[in-house]
Design an enzyme around this catalytic site. Structure first.
Site, PDB file in Angstrom:
ATOM      1  N   LYS A  11       0.878  -1.104   0.052  1.00 30.11           N
ATOM      2  CA  LYS A  11       0.113   0.080   0.037  1.00 30.11           C
ATOM      3  C   LYS A  11       0.877   1.331   0.050  1.00 30.11           C
ATOM      4  O   LYS A  11       2.153   1.074   0.402  1.00 30.11           O
ATOM      5  CB  LYS A  11      -0.869   0.113   1.073  1.00 30.11           C
ATOM      6  CG  LYS A  11      -0.154  -0.077   2.652  1.00 30.11           C
ATOM      7  CD  LYS A  11      -1.163  -0.467   3.707  1.00 30.11           C
ATOM      8  CE  LYS A  11      -0.340  -0.485   4.876  1.00 30.11           C
ATOM      9  NZ  LYS A  11      -1.147  -0.891   6.261  1.00 30.11           N
ATOM     10  N   TYR A  35      15.830  30.170   7.673  1.00 28.50           N
ATOM     11  CA  TYR A  35      14.887  30.834   8.180  1.00 28.50           C
ATOM     12  C   TYR A  35      14.665  30.992   9.476  1.00 28.50           C
ATOM     13  O   TYR A  35      15.067  29.876  10.173  1.00 28.50           O
ATOM     14  CB  TYR A  35      13.385  30.198   7.650  1.00 28.50           C
ATOM     15  CG  TYR A  35      13.030  30.281   6.211  1.00 28.50           C
ATOM     16  CD1 TYR A  35      12.903  31.676   5.684  1.00 28.50           C
ATOM     17  CD2 TYR A  35      13.078  29.264   5.369  1.00 28.50           C
ATOM     18  CE1 TYR A  35      12.497  31.783   4.235  1.00 28.50           C
ATOM     19  CE2 TYR A  35      12.543  29.236   3.922  1.00 28.50           C
ATOM     20  CZ  TYR A  35      12.337  30.477   3.417  1.00 28.50           C
ATOM     21  OH  TYR A  35      11.887  30.479   1.919  1.00 28.50           O
TER      22      TYR A  35
HETATM   23  C1  LIG Z   1      -0.582  -1.844   6.825  1.00 26.69           C
HETATM   24  C2  LIG Z   1      -1.182  -2.879   7.300  1.00 26.69           C
HETATM   25  C3  LIG Z   1      -0.553  -4.295   7.339  1.00 26.69           C
HETATM   26  C4  LIG Z   1       1.139  -4.377   7.145  1.00 26.69           C
HETATM   27  O1  LIG Z   1       1.512  -3.693   8.713  1.00 26.69           O
HETATM   28  P1  LIG Z   1       3.108  -3.655   8.866  1.00 26.69           P
HETATM   29  O2  LIG Z   1       3.236  -2.909  10.361  1.00 26.69           O
HETATM   30  O3  LIG Z   1       3.879  -2.451   7.914  1.00 26.69           O
HETATM   31  O4  LIG Z   1       3.735  -4.770   8.686  1.00 26.69           O
HETATM   32  C5  LIG Z   1      -0.815  -5.403   7.636  1.00 26.69           C
HETATM   33  N1  LIG Z   1      -2.279  -5.587   7.866  1.00 26.69           N
HETATM   34  C6  LIG Z   1      -3.190  -4.275   7.448  1.00 26.69           C
HETATM   35  C7  LIG Z   1      -4.578  -4.590   7.712  1.00 26.69           C
HETATM   36  C8  LIG Z   1      -2.502  -3.094   7.453  1.00 26.69           C
HETATM   37  O5  LIG Z   1      -3.086  -1.829   7.478  1.00 26.69           O
END
Ligand SMILES: *Cc1c(COP(=O)(O)O)cnc(C)c1O
Length: 361
Positions: free
Chosen positions: A42, A256
């Protein structure tokens, strides 16, 4: 994305080691004897490129992927072709043409009784059912599951999943509670495979093992065991060239707000990355670059497109020399600690202006 254009002298370069990502996936797979390990890609593969990452993992044998959003799923299906499962954690928009038996061949996650009704109405089968065991974010609670559990056969569900809230804190009591609640949910859905551990969950133990693990961050080198040595390989390196070097006398302010003042005659290097490139403004006065193996601190605030570094202690540095801002010498977790955030946010914030180069798996 990679291009054939030569790296411009002023350009940041983000090198992503697909071999290291594949090695991390193999390492996690070896730790999860109860079932395969998916790749969570994702947010554009945690900022590192969902398509190249997923292709490398698929080539190595990964058969299950997860994205958050439907549009990410469509793009990933295009990148991967048919074959691997592409699970959409956020589910499908109403009337989406993406069902497992048609359209783009995506696998929706059903996060509510309404999602179940919609899948039923659309005649969509092969989804993943999400039960909530302690996040209170998405997924059916125990009562909602109880109301539908006996009536799911026609949906041909593929998995039942849940998500851990505190896996990165192994001693947190919620981990055991979630394992018990998930076991109860699974008992109500006999024969349906389960999907449980995220990255940190893979290090908790047998009670968190399942038929499909869903790690994300550990694939990308983030430590899934905070407070203990990082078992994962580093996978990325962001370097930027020095644009200019300025000699400033003691007492001169930089940047800045004039928040940094030279305490001694100093050399200031300017490099072309800023908060618009994901180098968080919270790193102002805190960030560290690594130049010729020497840690060089930020001088003053992070600007939108530029930062300034105090390179007085790296006297041989010249314009064009490259400074590592995030990478093996200054890991996403370390940068995050300086910024008061987590490595996930450092990676997913990485900007679009870096030239990206992928080392093949
Ligand atoms: C993002 C996510 C994962 C992966 O989590 P990590 O901590 O990055 O391993 C797995 N399951 C769901 C439902 C998630 O939202």
């Amino acid at each position: 994305m990679d291009t054939l254009r030569p790296l411009a002298a002023f350009e940041g370069e983000l090198v992503i080691d697909l071999g290291a990502i594949v090695a991390n996936w193999r390492d996690l797979s070896a730790r999860h004897a109860s079932g395969p390990v998916a790749g969570v890609v994702k947010a554009d593969g945690y900022g590192l490129g969902a398509a190249p990452v997923a292709r490398a993992l698929a080539e190595a044998g990964c058969r299950h992927f997860f994205v958050a959003q439907f549009a990410e799923g469509l793009a990933l299906r295009e990148a991967l072709g048919h074959g691997p499962m592409v699970g959409v954690l956020g589910g499908f928009p109403p009337n989406a043409d993406g069902g497992a038996d048609g359209g783009a061949g995506l696998t929706p996650v059903l996060n509510s009784p309404e999602d179940i009704a919609e899948a039923r109405a659309a005649g969509r089968t092969g989804a993943i059912l999400h039960v909530d065991t302690g996040m209170e974010r998405l997924g059916l609670n125990a009562a909602q599951l109880g109301a539908v559990a006996g009536d799911l056969a026609a949906l041909g569900l593929r998995y039942v999943m849940t998500h851990l809230a505190c896996a990165d804190e192994p001693a947190h009591p919620l981990n055991v509670v979630q394992a018990a609640r998930f076991a109860a949910a699974r008992a109500a859905l006999p024969g349906l495979p389960g999907s449980f551990a995220n990255s940190a969950g893979l290090f908790l133990g047998e009670a968190w093992a399942s038929d499909l693990a869903r790690p994300g961050c550990a694939l990308y080198g983030i430590n899934p065991t905070p407070g203990r040595p990082n078992p994962m390989r580093q996978v990325m390196r962001l370097t930027l060239p020095i644009l200019q070097v300025r000699q400033v006398p003691a007492g001169t302010s930089v940047g800045y707000g004039a928040t940094w003042t030279a305490a001694r005659p100093s050399r200031i290097a300017t490099i072309a990355a800023g908060y618009a490139d994901g180098y968080l403004r919270a790193l102002s006065g805190k960030g560290i670059g690594v130049l010729h193996g020497v840690a060089v601190p930020l001088a003053g605030r992070v600007s939108m497109d530029l930062i300034t570094l105090d390179i007085t202690d790296a006297p041989e540095a010249r314009p064009g020399d490259r400074v590592e801002l995030v990478g093996p010498a200054q890991t996403p977790d370390q940068v995050a600690a300086l910024a008061g955030t987590i490595g996930y946010e450092i990676l997913t914030s990485l900007g679009a202006r870096y030239r990206r180069r992928y080392l093949p798996a």
